[in-house]
Design a protein around this motif. Structure first.
Motif, mmCIF file in Angstrom:
data_model
loop_
_atom_site.group_PDB
_atom_site.id
_atom_site.type_symbol
_atom_site.label_atom_id
_atom_site.label_comp_id
_atom_site.label_asym_id
_atom_site.label_seq_id
_atom_site.Cartn_x
_atom_site.Cartn_y
_atom_site.Cartn_z
ATOM 1 N N GLY A 55 0.716 -1.107 0.170
ATOM 2 C CA GLY A 55 -0.182 0.140 -0.132
ATOM 3 C C GLY A 55 0.651 1.370 0.032
ATOM 4 N N ASN A 56 2.119 1.508 0.297
ATOM 5 C CA ASN A 56 2.879 2.543 0.170
ATOM 6 C C ASN A 56 2.944 3.146 -1.345
ATOM 7 N N THR A 57 2.851 4.255 -1.238
ATOM 8 C CA THR A 57 2.866 5.227 -2.588
ATOM 9 C C THR A 57 3.830 6.048 -2.734
ATOM 10 N N ASN A 58 4.323 6.252 -4.020
ATOM 11 C CA ASN A 58 5.175 7.323 -4.259
ATOM 12 C C ASN A 58 4.845 8.053 -5.513
ATOM 13 N N TYR A 59 4.692 9.403 -5.636
ATOM 14 C CA TYR A 59 4.349 10.159 -6.669
ATOM 15 C C TYR A 59 5.485 11.131 -6.957
ATOM 16 N N ALA A 60 5.491 11.530 -8.172
ATOM 17 C CA ALA A 60 6.127 12.528 -8.638
ATOM 18 C C ALA A 60 5.509 14.002 -8.327
ATOM 19 N N ASP A 61 6.745 14.949 -7.962
ATOM 20 C CA ASP A 61 6.181 16.137 -7.145
ATOM 21 C C ASP A 61 5.281 16.832 -8.342
ATOM 22 N N SER A 62 5.303 16.821 -9.524
ATOM 23 C CA SER A 62 4.769 17.377 -10.444
ATOM 24 C C SER A 62 3.178 16.901 -10.460
ATOM 25 N N VAL A 63 2.931 15.854 -9.951
ATOM 26 C CA VAL A 63 1.526 15.154 -10.064
ATOM 27 C C VAL A 63 0.619 15.169 -8.745
ATOM 28 N N LYS A 64 1.428 15.428 -7.663
ATOM 29 C CA LYS A 64 1.122 15.261 -6.247
ATOM 30 C C LYS A 64 -0.264 16.257 -6.166
ATOM 31 N N GLY A 65 -1.458 15.839 -5.808
ATOM 32 C CA GLY A 65 -2.619 16.463 -5.502
ATOM 33 C C GLY A 65 -3.454 16.613 -6.874
ATOM 34 N N ARG A 66 -2.970 16.041 -7.996
ATOM 35 C CA ARG A 66 -3.694 15.947 -8.996
ATOM 36 C C ARG A 66 -4.205 14.204 -9.552
ATOM 37 N N PHE A 67 -3.109 13.462 -9.391
ATOM 38 C CA PHE A 67 -3.296 12.245 -9.668
ATOM 39 C C PHE A 67 -3.185 11.426 -8.554
ATOM 40 N N THR A 68 -4.172 10.274 -8.698
ATOM 41 C CA THR A 68 -4.254 9.383 -7.780
ATOM 42 C C THR A 68 -4.255 7.945 -8.255
ATOM 43 N N ILE A 69 -3.128 7.304 -7.637
ATOM 44 C CA ILE A 69 -2.985 5.706 -7.891
ATOM 45 C C ILE A 69 -3.688 4.729 -6.900
ATOM 46 N N SER A 70 -4.284 3.975 -7.534
ATOM 47 C CA SER A 70 -4.914 2.781 -6.983
ATOM 48 C C SER A 70 -4.649 1.409 -7.472
ATOM 49 N N ARG A 71 -4.883 0.401 -6.759
ATOM 50 C CA ARG A 71 -4.348 -0.921 -7.084
ATOM 51 C C ARG A 71 -5.058 -2.007 -6.602
ATOM 52 N N ASP A 72 -5.668 -2.860 -7.460
ATOM 53 C CA ASP A 72 -6.388 -4.194 -7.232
ATOM 54 C C ASP A 72 -5.425 -5.303 -6.992
ATOM 55 N N ASN A 73 -4.904 -5.869 -6.109
ATOM 56 C CA ASN A 73 -3.839 -6.740 -6.034
ATOM 57 C C ASN A 73 -4.428 -8.173 -6.730
ATOM 58 N N GLY A 74 -5.832 -8.244 -6.316
ATOM 59 C CA GLY A 74 -6.645 -9.584 -6.760
ATOM 60 C C GLY A 74 -6.736 -9.693 -8.315
ATOM 61 N N LYS A 75 -7.091 -8.402 -8.554
ATOM 62 C CA LYS A 75 -7.081 -8.503 -10.394
ATOM 63 C C LYS A 75 -5.740 -8.217 -10.949
ATOM 64 N N LYS A 76 -4.605 -8.144 -10.206
ATOM 65 C CA LYS A 76 -3.321 -7.656 -10.732
ATOM 66 C C LYS A 76 -3.562 -6.469 -11.663
ATOM 67 N N SER A 77 -4.284 -5.517 -10.948
ATOM 68 C CA SER A 77 -4.395 -4.403 -11.762
ATOM 69 C C SER A 77 -4.046 -2.967 -10.990
ATOM 70 N N VAL A 78 -3.567 -2.081 -11.804
ATOM 71 C CA VAL A 78 -3.110 -0.687 -11.329
ATOM 72 C C VAL A 78 -4.113 0.402 -11.932
ATOM 73 N N TYR A 79 -4.390 1.434 -11.387
ATOM 74 C CA TYR A 79 -5.100 2.391 -12.006
ATOM 75 C C TYR A 79 -4.466 3.823 -11.704
ATOM 76 N N LEU A 80 -4.567 4.881 -12.672
ATOM 77 C CA LEU A 80 -4.187 6.131 -12.363
ATOM 78 C C LEU A 80 -5.316 6.959 -12.736
ATOM 79 N N GLU A 81 -5.892 7.636 -11.830
ATOM 80 C CA GLU A 81 -6.832 8.755 -11.859
ATOM 81 C C GLU A 81 -6.173 10.081 -12.038
ATOM 82 N N MET A 82 -6.272 10.653 -13.197
ATOM 83 C CA MET A 82 -5.433 11.915 -13.592
ATOM 84 C C MET A 82 -6.653 12.941 -13.676
ATOM 85 N N ASN A 83 -6.398 14.148 -12.770
ATOM 86 C CA ASN A 83 -7.480 15.177 -12.801
ATOM 87 C C ASN A 83 -6.551 16.795 -12.866
ATOM 88 N N SER A 84 -7.183 17.635 -13.335
ATOM 89 C CA SER A 84 -6.616 18.873 -13.434
ATOM 90 C C SER A 84 -5.436 18.794 -14.285
#
Length: 120
Positions: A55-84
């Motif tokens: 569950g630990n996350t690391n973001y580039a400074d340029s996207v902090k507060g705008r992008f959100t990463i999420s992950r579904d371990n069971g589905k072996k999937s990762v998502y990136l919600e990009m706003n603004s």
């Protein structure tokens, strides 16, 4: 054969939103880190956001507060919600799976990339 398949890129206006998805397929036992990198024309590939299996996350400074990463371990999937989104977010976005354990051992894998273009 392990594959990472991405989807969700496209053209969006400044200030808009996009959601990227990536799913790993194959005989996979586990994945330590999943996330996203990007490469703009003429620039090196750079980290956008990664998330560990714990569950630990690391973001580039340029996207902090705008992008959100999420992950579904069971589905072996990762998502990136990009706003603004900004024009400087324009790049090819690559899905990354680090420390992926499969029948052939442990290795790192990349997706084929999906284009994100932010323009009016």
């Amino acid at each position: 054969q392990v594959q990472l398949v991405e989807s969700g890129g496209g053209l969006v206006q400044p200030g808009g939103s996009l959601r990227l998805s990536c799913t790993a397929s194959g005989s996979i036992f586990g994945i330590n880190v999943m996330g996203w990198y990007r490469q703009a024309p003429g620039k090196q590939r750079e980290l956008v956001a990664v998330k560990s299996s714990s569950g630990n996350t690391n973001y580039a400074d340029s996207v902090k507060g705008r992008f959100t990463i999420s992950r579904d371990n069971g589905k072996k999937s990762v998502y990136l919600e990009m706003n603004s989104l900004k024009p400087e977010d324009t790049a090819v976005y690559y899905c990354y799976a680090g420390g992926l354990r499969s029948v052939v051992g442990m290795s790192n894998y990349w997706g084929q990339g999906t284009q994100v273009t932010v323009s009016s």
